[in-house]
Design an enzyme around this catalytic site. Structure first.
Site, short mmCIF file in Angstrom:
data_model
loop_
_atom_site.label_atom_id
_atom_site.label_comp_id
_atom_site.label_asym_id
_atom_site.label_seq_id
_atom_site.Cartn_x
_atom_site.Cartn_y
_atom_site.Cartn_z
N LYS A 112 5.12 -3.78 -2.71
CA LYS A 112 3.66 -3.79 -2.64
C LYS A 112 3.02 -2.87 -3.69
O LYS A 112 3.73 -2.24 -4.46
CB LYS A 112 3.21 -3.44 -1.22
CG LYS A 112 3.68 -4.46 -0.17
CD LYS A 112 2.93 -5.79 -0.22
CE LYS A 112 3.64 -6.95 0.42
NZ LYS A 112 3.77 -6.91 1.87
C1 PLP Z 1 4.09 -7.59 3.16
C2 PLP Z 1 3.09 -8.23 4.05
C3 PLP Z 1 2.94 -7.85 5.38
C4 PLP Z 1 3.92 -6.94 6.08
O1 PLP Z 1 4.02 -5.69 5.52
P1 PLP Z 1 5.17 -4.70 6.08
O2 PLP Z 1 4.72 -3.35 5.60
O3 PLP Z 1 6.46 -5.14 5.46
O4 PLP Z 1 5.18 -4.81 7.55
C5 PLP Z 1 1.91 -8.39 6.12
N1 PLP Z 1 1.08 -9.29 5.58
C6 PLP Z 1 1.19 -9.69 4.31
C7 PLP Z 1 0.20 -10.67 3.77
C8 PLP Z 1 2.21 -9.20 3.51
O5 PLP Z 1 2.36 -9.64 2.25
#
Ligand code: PLP
Length: 383
Positions: A187
């Site tokens: 991310k």
């Molecule tokens: C990555 C992601 C999540 C989950 O994030 P985590 O920190 O791995 O729980 C939720 N929603 C979207 C749209 C994502 O891309």
């Protein structure tokens, strides 16, 4: 085929500063949640620039769960979720025994389409969960209007959207019940695994803090006596184990300090792609409106008619370029398909666009030469 090393789709942008911060946190002896997590929460709220409460958690999934739980969502309730998202957004609704109602998306942004959503509102609908796909925000005004018209709470999935701004509004600072960010390894900022939920609702913040850590409340004692022994606590609910560790938070504080610079690096990559691909017949991603801010978490192209998406992915891989697809719409996964009794044609936009979409590497640590290599490969494969 190519002799060059394989270029992965995503790589975290980690410098010595993050390594040293994590090492310092470990040496300090605070391995679980402590002063770094607290500082990270304060700095995160300040970064968004508003009177928010930020609560550090060990994933965005955890934050989405806490946010819905703090609304009292439960069995019999329905929550509107765009089909174009990661399964997290919908699974947390199931954790609470409620039902996610999938909604089709806008063909340009791939964000929730409020016209389709309106047709799915029922007397059981309690909340809506807009997802800011790729970091291009859903219009805050449209969200507010939709939620007010139908009397719904809003929990924003901002896993892609740090930093971002729309309609002059910084992500997370609007009227929503809560907004949730992800610090997963791929991310826009990362702590390895981690996340943050922000809210302006003090009761919700208190509830989420308590539920983040086993439903344990210490406040009840602090209120009456500062001399209460440290071992005292009360369990007030069957909570979860969602707290963020200090070494992770220490990495997050450094990453937060670099968030704007890393976003600018991704925006520059996006600008170069958009310029280089203008004549290829691809559908290129929309930028944010003038004065707004796109986080450019993802650079998603859509292949033209006559090209097969899977074939393009394979040919790019043969040239040593890793790609991904964001997302396989939820209604095409067996669990969600069975739960809702869905057919692909029930979500015509998402089903059609899914067949065309590819995410190209666009991470901030990419070198100029790597960007050029991708441009060249896409120009060969998509000519
Ligand atoms: C990555 C992601 C999540 C989950 O994030 P985590 O920190 O791995 O729980 C939720 N929603 C979207 C749209 C994502 O891309």
């Amino acid at each position: 085929m190519t002799d060059l090393p394989f270029l992965p789709f995503a790589k975290p942008d980690i410098t010595d500063a993050e390594v040293n911060a994590a090492a310092d946190a470990i040496r300090s002896g605070w391995l679980t949640t402590g002063p770094s997590a607290k500082a990270f929460e304060q700095e995160f709220a300040e970064f968004l620039g508003s009177d928010l409460t930020a609560i550090a958690i060990n994933s965005a999934t955890a934050g989405l769960h806490l946010a819905l739980e703090s609304l009292g969502i439960g069995p019999g309730d329905e929550v509107l979720v765009p089909t174009w998202t990661f399964t997290s957004t919908a699974e947390v609704v199931r954790y609470l025994g409620a039902t996610p109602i999938l909604v089709d998306v806008d063909p340009v942004t791939l964000n929730i389409d409020y016209e389709s959503a309106a047709a799915k509102v029922s007397s059981r609908t309690r909340a809506v969960m807009p997802v800011h796909i790729a970091g291009l925000m859903v219009s805050p005004e449209a969200t507010r209007e939709f939620a007010a018209r139908h009397g719904l709470a809003v929990v924003e999935d901002a896993a892609h959207a740090l930093p971002a701004r729309a309609g002059g509004e910084v992500v997370g600072t609007g009227a929503s019940h809560a907004t949730v960010f992800s610090f997963y390894a791929t991310k826009t900022i990362t702590t390895g695994e981690g996340g943050m939920v922000v809210t302006r609702d003090q009761a919700a913040a208190d509830r989420m803090r308590t539920m983040r850590l086993h439903g344990i409340s210490r406040d009840v004692f602090n209120r009456y006596s500062s001399r209460t022994p440290a071992w005292q606590y009360e369990v007030v609910a069957p909570g979860f184990k969602y707290n963020l560790s200090d070494p992770a938070a220490a990495i997050g504080r450094v990453q937060l300090g670099r968030a704007v610079a890393m976003r600018d690096a991704r925006a520059e990559i996006a600008r170069r792609y958009t310029e280089a691909f203008a004549d290829l017949g691809l559908t290129l991603p929309a930028d944010a409106a003038e004065g707004d801010l796109h986080s450019w978490h993802l650079y998603m192209i859509r292949v033209p008619d006559g090209l097969d998406r899977d074939d393009v992915v394979q040919r790019l891989a043969d040239l040593g370029i890793g790609t991904s697809v964001h997302f396989i719409p939820l209604h095409l996964h067996p669990y969600w398909q069975d739960l809702g009794g869905h057919r692909p044609e029930d979500f015509p936009v998402a089903t059609r666009e899914f067949g065309r979409v590819i995410s190209l590497p666009a991470f901030s640590a990419m070198t100029d030469a790597e960007v050029e290599r991708i441009i060249e490969a896409v120009r060969i494969v998509c000519r």
